[in-house]
Write an enzyme that holds these catalytic residues in place. Sequence first.
Site, PDB file in Angstrom:
ATOM      1  N   GLU A 147      -3.002   1.930   5.754  1.00 11.55           N
ATOM      2  CA  GLU A 147      -2.567   1.935   4.363  1.00 11.55           C
ATOM      3  C   GLU A 147      -1.082   1.611   4.235  1.00 11.55           C
ATOM      4  O   GLU A 147      -0.274   1.970   5.085  1.00 11.55           O
ATOM      5  CB  GLU A 147      -2.850   3.295   3.723  1.00 11.55           C
ATOM      6  CG  GLU A 147      -4.319   3.712   3.761  1.00 11.55           C
ATOM      7  CD  GLU A 147      -5.231   2.803   2.960  1.00 11.55           C
ATOM      8  OE1 GLU A 147      -4.724   1.976   2.171  1.00 11.55           O
ATOM      9  OE2 GLU A 147      -6.455   2.897   3.128  1.00 11.55           O
ATOM     10  N   CYS A 148      -0.733   0.960   3.130  1.00  9.77           N
ATOM     11  CA  CYS A 148       0.660   0.603   2.878  1.00  9.77           C
ATOM     12  C   CYS A 148       1.390   1.689   2.101  1.00  9.77           C
ATOM     13  O   CYS A 148       2.570   1.544   1.795  1.00  9.77           O
ATOM     14  CB  CYS A 148       0.734  -0.704   2.102  1.00  9.77           C
ATOM     15  SG  CYS A 148       0.060  -0.590   0.424  1.00  9.77           S
ATOM     16  N   GLY A 149       0.681   2.763   1.772  1.00 19.69           N
ATOM     17  CA  GLY A 149       1.299   3.855   1.035  1.00 19.69           C
ATOM     18  C   GLY A 149       0.869   3.943  -0.412  1.00 19.69           C
ATOM     19  O   GLY A 149       0.920   5.010  -1.022  1.00 19.69           O
TER      20      GLY A 149
END
EC number: 1.8.4.8
Length: 244
Positions: free
Chosen positions: A238-240
Amino acid sequence: MSQLDLNALNELPKVDRVMALAETNAQLEKLSAEERVAWALENLPGEYVLSSSFGIQAAVSLHLVNQIRPDIPVILTDTGYLFPETYQFIDELTDKLKLNLKVYRAGESPAWQEARYGKLWEQGVEGIEKYNEINKVEPMNRALKELKAQTWFAGLRREQSGSRAHLPVLAIQRGVFKVLPIIDWDNRTVYQYLQKHGLKYHPLWDQGYLSVGDTHTTRKWEPGMAEEETRFFGLKRECGLHEG
């Protein structure tokens, strides 16, 4: 399904929020993606927004939600490091689907970030997380605030990764309702939807990319690799944006 009070739910601990939404989610699992969007628009508070990374299968959720709610703001967090093909894909879909595109970026330009911090994506998990906070999380938080969003649609699917395997249709994230209409779709359903509506995969799909983000943290799929390994050097999925 009963009416949901966002303010009251936000006051609950996370575990209690999940429990409070359990009955609604059980009912939403029985609905089609289109029915989930329609239900959310009728029962959840506005303003409504849709986020997209304009990745491999982005045309599905963009078309699906925009058909039911034309002119819904579409949030893109632009890092400045997307593939040229991604920027071209954004232009193509924005024109084809008449999207109400809202682009948000970090306060510091990519060049300034590199001068200040170096290449954060080469600095392990900690560096990647800082990079994502600057270029993804903060711009998204700003977008949700400026657009006064209370209901956020996104195109995540359980099949995409282990970190998404147990996500519900409806949750609360960053203080707003988050709706994942195609969460239970598999790759075949995605393909069939694209074919039915004359939509395309991202241009890099044909070059062997299963997932597309920034140029420096995206790898082409190779035999034996899990999809998660094509992003962030396999250190993160995940990129956040979809965590927390």
